[in-house]
Enzyme design. Sequence first.
Site, PDB file in Angstrom:
ATOM      1  N   GLY A 304       0.826  -1.217   0.000  1.00 55.95           N
ATOM      2  CA  GLY A 304       0.000   0.000   0.000  1.00 55.95           C
ATOM      3  C   GLY A 304       0.850   1.254   0.000  1.00 55.95           C
ATOM      4  O   GLY A 304       1.947   1.298  -0.571  1.00 55.95           O
ATOM      5  N   SER A 305       0.378   2.267   0.697  1.00 60.40           N
ATOM      6  CA  SER A 305       0.977   3.605   0.574  1.00 60.40           C
ATOM      7  C   SER A 305       2.376   3.734   1.167  1.00 60.40           C
ATOM      8  O   SER A 305       3.068   4.711   0.873  1.00 60.40           O
ATOM      9  CB  SER A 305       0.055   4.642   1.212  1.00 60.40           C
ATOM     10  OG  SER A 305      -1.132   4.765   0.456  1.00 60.40           O
ATOM     11  N   THR A 306       2.816   2.789   1.995  1.00 55.59           N
ATOM     12  CA  THR A 306       4.215   2.857   2.441  1.00 55.59           C
ATOM     13  C   THR A 306       5.156   2.734   1.246  1.00 55.59           C
ATOM     14  O   THR A 306       6.285   3.216   1.280  1.00 55.59           O
ATOM     15  CB  THR A 306       4.544   1.762   3.470  1.00 55.59           C
ATOM     16  OG1 THR A 306       4.127   0.492   2.950  1.00 55.59           O
ATOM     17  CG2 THR A 306       3.843   2.021   4.798  1.00 55.59           C
ATOM     18  N   PHE A 307       4.663   2.099   0.170  1.00 50.63           N
ATOM     19  CA  PHE A 307       5.502   1.937  -1.015  1.00 50.63           C
ATOM     20  C   PHE A 307       5.632   3.243  -1.802  1.00 50.63           C
ATOM     21  O   PHE A 307       6.482   3.347  -2.697  1.00 50.63           O
ATOM     22  CB  PHE A 307       4.932   0.841  -1.920  1.00 50.63           C
ATOM     23  CG  PHE A 307       5.935   0.304  -2.899  1.00 50.63           C
ATOM     24  CD1 PHE A 307       6.925  -0.576  -2.486  1.00 50.63           C
ATOM     25  CD2 PHE A 307       5.904   0.697  -4.231  1.00 50.63           C
ATOM     26  CE1 PHE A 307       7.865  -1.059  -3.378  1.00 50.63           C
ATOM     27  CE2 PHE A 307       6.842   0.209  -5.134  1.00 50.63           C
ATOM     28  CZ  PHE A 307       7.825  -0.666  -4.707  1.00 50.63           C
ATOM     29  N   LYS A 308       4.811   4.236  -1.465  1.00 56.57           N
ATOM     30  CA  LYS A 308       4.955   5.536  -2.111  1.00 56.57           C
ATOM     31  C   LYS A 308       6.320   6.150  -1.808  1.00 56.57           C
ATOM     32  O   LYS A 308       6.785   7.043  -2.525  1.00 56.57           O
ATOM     33  CB  LYS A 308       3.833   6.469  -1.660  1.00 56.57           C
ATOM     34  CG  LYS A 308       2.464   6.071  -2.207  1.00 56.57           C
ATOM     35  CD  LYS A 308       1.344   6.908  -1.604  1.00 56.57           C
ATOM     36  CE  LYS A 308      -0.007   6.467  -2.149  1.00 56.57           C
ATOM     37  NZ  LYS A 308      -1.145   7.148  -1.481  1.00 56.57           N
TER      38      LYS A 308
END
Length: 581
Positions: A304-308
């Site tokens: 999810g958004s941690t991969f941003k």
Amino acid sequence: MQKTKPFHRRKILLIFAVCMLALVFLIGRLAYLMIGKSEYYSSLAEDLHERERSIKAARGRILDRNGTVLADNRTVCTVSVIHSQITDAETVIEVLSEALDMDEETVRTRVETVSSMERIRSNVDKETGDLIRSYGLDGVKVDEDYKRYYPFGSMASKVLGFTGADNQGIIGLEVRYEEVLSGTPGTILTLTDARGIEIEDTAETRVEPVAGNDLVISLDYNIQQYVEQAAYNVLEEKQAESVSIIVMNPQNGEIYAMTNVPEFDLNDPYTLTEMYLEITDEELQDARNQMWRNGCINDTYEPGSTFKIITAAAGLEEGVVTLNDTFYCPGYKIVDDRRIRCHKTAGHGSETFLEAAQNSCNPVFIEVGLRLGVDNYFQYFDQFGLNDKTGIDLPGEAATIMHQKENVGPVELATISFGQSFQITPIQLITTVSAIINGGTRVPPHFGVSVKSEDDTLLEVFQYDKGEQILSEETSGTMRYLLEQVVDGGSGKNAYIEGYRIGGKTATSETLPRGQGKYISSFIGFAPADDPQVICLCVINHPQGTYYGGTIAAPVVKEIFENILPYLGIEKTEVDESAEE
């Protein structure tokens, strides 16, 4: 008639000569065996009259970074019987069945088995072994050996691992460092007669075992305790399926804590925890294997958004975006024929890239991914080390599950850009983010620090070569600043601690198949933001009720940091009061 006598005489002489030759041959053969092969056959004869029993070696201990013993040994006994030496079988059966709390028929079967030695039970506590020995029963042998003992029960169970009945490692560090920890077994040789009965007044010959070496690991008992407490708190509060947390030094890859709750009892590893009780016998071993799994390294998930963090780092490094670039978020983005929405359906409106990071805005990160393009994105994916395993010193590390490059179109690239449609392990994510914030150097995550002998002599210090420079120091500094702003007023504000500079990123992802209402909530944070000394990833699987990472995972990392930052000697930043006035 006279002619036949010489014939018979010759026949007799021939027979006599043959017999003499055979006798000479036999005498020669006997002399050869008695003189030329005497040592060989003496050795065989001796072997036939020696009974060998093995003595287990003490396994090396596992120590935390401060010397706290995490895995130790306890003296136990193995009770065996030698059939040919038993003089009162009924008494032996009665005493052993009562002392060992075993079924009498089971003991009887083993006692009456005709063999050189029959084991009745191993891993018997020393007190019971001493009691049996005190009876002085003919044919009963009580040998002392060692059983693995874990002083803190379930603590770090899926990291430490455990050993089997043969004292060999089965999972975790116990199996990974088997060569370090295992010793060399000893033997007891007993002289017996042809019937297998020990000869009186002959001493036993002992070859003493050699103990294994101690393993010192980077895990810190106190930090592990803080982390497990925080994990169990949120597990119970959110009725989650499981919680995985890793705490690591981003500068050198040393892991201070790793937990996957619920943990299991290392001193009773085959008894299932409550969540596995309602199963059939056929499902028993599968359930045990699942209970022993280390989710931080054995399992993959959509980050999810941690991969941003990865998308932002690649975009900034490639120069396709700056912190001050402006975007407009209407609440969605159209990619080909797909309408991909933002978590804020009303949209964020006009925002800079820095603000988009604070808002965790999907449309903006999709745009950055599209600007990079498939070739560049995959080049950075490889450059950051995401296509390879981290090489952590634990068995069973899973690999990243990613699309084949040729199958990635604009829609797939868009979903990858904000952390969906592929899977990685928690250890891979925290290792990659560590490199992005530590100046750009990828470091191998690890537990092993050094090896010591039984008398505390240092034998070896493990060396870990730093990986390649995956990111420029300039971009790394920009990423630290960006992620600090995410916590200082952005979606990660629930991880903010007054007086400390914290950086981080939240994430909330829906598990496959979509539409089942199951989510993974996570937060990755580090401190101090300007010079990271510790990084923490918290992953909460299938929480009930509120499931947003910023709401339930960020506070977990905050709680951990509030405990461990002072413990690690990381001081609060002094506030310049005159500047405020």
